[in-house]
Write a protein that holds these residues in place. Structure first.
Motif, PDB file in Angstrom:
ATOM      1  N   UNK A 394     -43.079 -31.354 -98.326  1.00  0.00           N
ATOM      2  CA  UNK A 394     -41.813 -31.330 -97.120  1.00  0.00           C
ATOM      3  C   UNK A 394     -40.864 -30.141 -98.194  1.00  0.00           C
ATOM      4  N   UNK A 395     -40.882 -30.331 -98.987  1.00  0.00           N
ATOM      5  CA  UNK A 395     -39.901 -29.101-100.305  1.00  0.00           C
ATOM      6  C   UNK A 395     -40.532 -28.414 -99.702  1.00  0.00           C
ATOM      7  N   UNK A 396     -41.513 -27.656 -99.365  1.00  0.00           N
ATOM      8  CA  UNK A 396     -42.150 -26.447 -98.821  1.00  0.00           C
ATOM      9  C   UNK A 396     -40.801 -25.961 -97.237  1.00  0.00           C
ATOM     10  N   UNK A 397     -40.943 -26.876 -96.945  1.00  0.00           N
ATOM     11  CA  UNK A 397     -40.466 -26.647 -95.331  1.00  0.00           C
ATOM     12  C   UNK A 397     -39.398 -26.346 -95.191  1.00  0.00           C
ATOM     13  N   UNK A 398     -38.332 -27.813 -95.922  1.00  0.00           N
ATOM     14  CA  UNK A 398     -37.290 -27.339 -96.304  1.00  0.00           C
ATOM     15  C   UNK A 398     -36.668 -25.886 -96.905  1.00  0.00           C
ATOM     16  N   UNK A 399     -37.361 -25.236 -97.747  1.00  0.00           N
ATOM     17  CA  UNK A 399     -37.653 -23.616 -98.519  1.00  0.00           C
ATOM     18  C   UNK A 399     -37.432 -23.056 -97.716  1.00  0.00           C
ATOM     19  N   UNK A 400     -38.245 -23.160 -96.457  1.00  0.00           N
ATOM     20  CA  UNK A 400     -38.770 -21.868 -95.337  1.00  0.00           C
ATOM     21  C   UNK A 400     -37.162 -22.376 -94.720  1.00  0.00           C
ATOM     22  N   UNK A 401     -37.509 -23.226 -94.551  1.00  0.00           N
ATOM     23  CA  UNK A 401     -36.128 -23.474 -93.538  1.00  0.00           C
ATOM     24  C   UNK A 401     -34.063 -22.791 -93.711  1.00  0.00           C
ATOM     25  N   UNK A 402     -34.100 -22.978 -95.802  1.00  0.00           N
ATOM     26  CA  UNK A 402     -33.267 -22.519 -96.055  1.00  0.00           C
ATOM     27  C   UNK A 402     -33.706 -21.256 -96.269  1.00  0.00           C
ATOM     28  N   UNK A 403     -34.766 -20.652 -95.909  1.00  0.00           N
ATOM     29  CA  UNK A 403     -35.232 -18.659 -96.002  1.00  0.00           C
ATOM     30  C   UNK A 403     -33.877 -18.543 -94.505  1.00  0.00           C
ATOM     31  N   UNK A 404     -34.629 -18.841 -93.831  1.00  0.00           N
ATOM     32  CA  UNK A 404     -33.965 -19.251 -92.331  1.00  0.00           C
ATOM     33  C   UNK A 404     -32.036 -18.608 -92.359  1.00  0.00           C
ATOM     34  N   UNK A 405     -31.477 -20.077 -92.950  1.00  0.00           N
ATOM     35  CA  UNK A 405     -30.800 -19.952 -93.323  1.00  0.00           C
ATOM     36  C   UNK A 405     -30.324 -18.582 -93.415  1.00  0.00           C
ATOM     37  N   UNK A 406     -30.257 -18.696 -94.931  1.00  0.00           N
ATOM     38  CA  UNK A 406     -30.151 -17.334 -95.795  1.00  0.00           C
ATOM     39  C   UNK A 406     -29.832 -16.097 -95.875  1.00  0.00           C
ATOM     40  N   UNK A 407     -30.362 -15.894 -94.183  1.00  0.00           N
ATOM     41  CA  UNK A 407     -30.932 -14.874 -93.634  1.00  0.00           C
ATOM     42  C   UNK A 407     -31.642 -13.728 -94.602  1.00  0.00           C
ATOM     43  N   UNK A 408     -33.131 -14.392 -94.950  1.00  0.00           N
ATOM     44  CA  UNK A 408     -34.340 -13.289 -95.710  1.00  0.00           C
ATOM     45  C   UNK A 408     -34.919 -13.111 -95.498  1.00  0.00           C
ATOM     46  N   UNK A 409     -35.826 -12.023 -95.640  1.00  0.00           N
ATOM     47  CA  UNK A 409     -36.258 -11.666 -94.061  1.00  0.00           C
ATOM     48  C   UNK A 409     -38.330 -12.340 -94.892  1.00  0.00           C
ATOM     49  N   UNK A 410     -39.235 -12.149 -93.939  1.00  0.00           N
ATOM     50  CA  UNK A 410     -39.190 -11.874 -92.562  1.00  0.00           C
ATOM     51  C   UNK A 410     -38.821 -12.931 -92.049  1.00  0.00           C
ATOM     52  N   UNK A 411     -37.827 -13.523 -91.604  1.00  0.00           N
ATOM     53  CA  UNK A 411     -37.322 -14.994 -91.574  1.00  0.00           C
ATOM     54  C   UNK A 411     -36.920 -14.466 -89.733  1.00  0.00           C
ATOM     55  N   UNK A 412     -36.406 -15.850 -89.138  1.00  0.00           N
ATOM     56  CA  UNK A 412     -35.532 -15.532 -87.900  1.00  0.00           C
ATOM     57  C   UNK A 412     -34.592 -15.065 -87.772  1.00  0.00           C
ATOM     58  N   UNK A 413     -33.534 -15.875 -89.311  1.00  0.00           N
ATOM     59  CA  UNK A 413     -32.626 -16.007 -89.393  1.00  0.00           C
ATOM     60  C   UNK A 413     -32.042 -14.682 -89.716  1.00  0.00           C
ATOM     61  N   UNK A 414     -33.096 -13.900 -90.530  1.00  0.00           N
ATOM     62  CA  UNK A 414     -32.651 -12.313 -91.142  1.00  0.00           C
ATOM     63  C   UNK A 414     -32.917 -11.538 -89.932  1.00  0.00           C
ATOM     64  N   UNK A 415     -33.671 -11.623 -89.123  1.00  0.00           N
ATOM     65  CA  UNK A 415     -33.669 -11.100 -87.690  1.00  0.00           C
ATOM     66  C   UNK A 415     -31.946 -10.969 -87.245  1.00  0.00           C
TER      67      UNK A 415
END
Length: 504
Positions: A394-415
């Motif tokens: 659960x925490x790993x999924x939350x962190x991955x979602x946060x990665x996209x919000x921050x805009x860090x690669x290689x997430x869709x938020x980064x793109x």
């Protein structure tokens, strides 16, 4: 055949647009007749079929490199009604189908009716409203007439508001009433604007209306007034700063599956119509001042929402204020995508990618927060120390979602944010770049505020561990937000299908 004539004629595959709307409507009606025990089965059975239809529509738009059109009853506008799916519509249809399905399967333990128990009101209401909300979203994404889009918006509101207060607690009822008040005020403004446009041009079909505005030797003052009224109404429904007051209590107090759908999809419906209004209906009125104002409001939302997210004590409230901030990025596409230069297309792709990545990331984070609240009996951030050891997936999924919000690669938020940054540099609008970077740093702050203590080695009293299946749904949504960062060029080309290149 002219472009206008093509846009007013049914083309092969257009009937799928009708199916995308009719399927959840039929499911909703069957659920009302069959009762709460069967409503769940009907909804869950139709969701894969709806996803399949959305995927076929998206493939058809990509293959033809042209919008799909269906004229209802064979009566062309302005007498009849047209349904249209361009690239933006197609990807939003697929996103809506995926998020609604994820929320539905996640919600099974919460809104199930066991055989040995009598039927309850909440399960019937949830499954019926979820299908109604899905149908209304599809109507928004496919509608080609401003009045019918108003009807779709109202259906969306009246499906979304009850989802906030399903448990009947006083605080949820207050949140739902505040949401309803803002939504109805927004509807009045939108309808007044639509009435002004109909009085001036005699039609509300998007294609015919755009042609009439473009052909007018002088734009009537009523047209400017209509644009302002409709935009204000839609911004209230989108909860763009400073019209955001209804969103945090509504999203934070709703059941987790409802919060996921509200944040990921419902606010995107009204944003989608703001895009339609300024890029399709009134492209010639998109002045630098008007587009700059929308960008400024988006910038205020990014900064204000992020700072308030940093100050929250409850996890769901933090995620709710983060929604205000992330919605702000969507409005940066208005000053950056208004034009026909190559970097305007990049900004368009960035805005759409932000809508998609935010939908998956935020749905995952709200569902993760729901699992935490179920397991601990609360969502107080100060008391989440050690949750990473008790609920690592659960925490790993939350962190991955946060990665996209921050805009860090290689997430869709980064793109998404990278495309917006490229557009700011190539267009010489450096101010927006500073906002994007500052928002990313603030997002990192509020995500770190949750993740860092959660990883601490600390004893934690967990009432019951969540099922692997529900954790898998949360993780799948977060991975979807991540995979958008690997989208091929063909996907970005799909987003350009049907885009109107406007010159302010």
């Amino acid at each position: 055949m002219s472009a206008v004539a093509l846009a007013l004629a049914t083309n092969p595959g257009g009937y799928l647009l009708v199916l995308a709307i009719v399927l959840p409507v039929v499911g909703m009606l069957l659920s009302l007749v069959a009762g709460g025990r069967n409503a769940e089965r009907i909804a869950l059975a139709l969701m894969p079929a709806g996803l399949g239809i959305a995927l076929v529509i998206a493939f058809g738009v990509w293959r033809e490199q042209a919008p799909l059109v269906y004229i209802l009853g064979g009566w062309a506008p302005p007498l009849g009604i047209a349904l249209r799916a361009d690239g933006f519509s197609a990807v939003m249809l697929v996103t809506a189908a995926l998020v609604v399905a994820a929320a539905g399967y996640f919600a099974r333990p919460l809104f199930a009716t066991p055989p040995q128990r009598a039927e309850a009101r909440a399960p019937l209401a949830f499954w019926t409203l979820l299908q109604g909300l899905w149908a209304a979203l599809n109507m928004v994404f496919l509608g080609g007439d401003l009045f019918n889009l108003y009807v779709a918006l109202e259906l969306l509101t009246f499906a979304a508001v009850p989802l906030v207060c399903l448990d009947g607690r006083p605080e949820t009822l207050r949140a739902a009433l505040r949401y309803l008040l803002f939504a109805l005020i927004g509807s009045v403004f939108y309808l007044l604007g639509a009435a002004l446009l109909y009085g001036s041009y005699g039609t509300l079909d998007i294609v015919l209306l755009a042609e009439g505005i473009r052909a007018a030797p002088v734009v009537a003052p009523a047209t400017f007034a209509a644009g302002g009224l409709m935009t204000a109404g839609l911004l209230a429904k989108t909860a763009l700063f400073p019209l955001h007051l209804w969103l945090p209590p509504a999203h934070a107090n709703a059941p987790a599956p409802a919060s996921a759908v509200l944040s990921a999809l419902v606010v995107k419906g009204s944003f989608f119509l703001v895009v339609r209004l300024w890029f399709d209906v009134m492209p010639g009125l998109a002045s630098d001042a008007a587009m700059g104002l929308l960008g400024a409001l988006g910038s205020g939302a990014i900064l204000f929402g992020s700072v308030l997210a940093l100050r929250q004590r409850r996890l769901k409230l933090l995620i709710a204020y983060s929604t205000i901030a992330q919605v702000g990025y969507l409005f940066l596409m208005f000053p950056l995508a208004a034009g026909s230069e190559p970097w305007n297309g990049q900004a368009w792709n960035g805005g759409v990618m932000q809508a998609l990545s935010h939908a998956f990331a935020k749905a995952s984070m709200f569902l993760a927060a729901g699992l935490v609240a179920e397991s601990l009996g609360h969502d107080r951030i100060a008391d989440l120390r050690g949750i990473g050891h008790a609920m690592p997936m659960t925490l790993f999924a939350f962190g991955l979602g946060g990665l996209s919000l921050m805009g860090l690669p290689p997430s869709g938020g980064f793109t998404a944010k990278w495309l917006l940054l490229q557009a700011t540099v190539e267009g010489g609008q450096w101010f927006w770049a500073a906002i994007v970077l500052c928002g990313g740093l603030l997002a990192g702050g509020y995500v770190y505020r949750v993740v860092a203590p959660a990883l601490a080695a600390s004893p934690l009293d967990v009432r019951a561990s969540p099922s692997r299946g529900r954790e898998g749904i949360v993780l799948a949504l977060a991975i979807a937000a991540l995979l958008l960062g690997f989208a091929p060029p063909g996907f970005l080309g799909l987003l350009q299908v049907g885009r109107a290149a406007i010159v302010p």
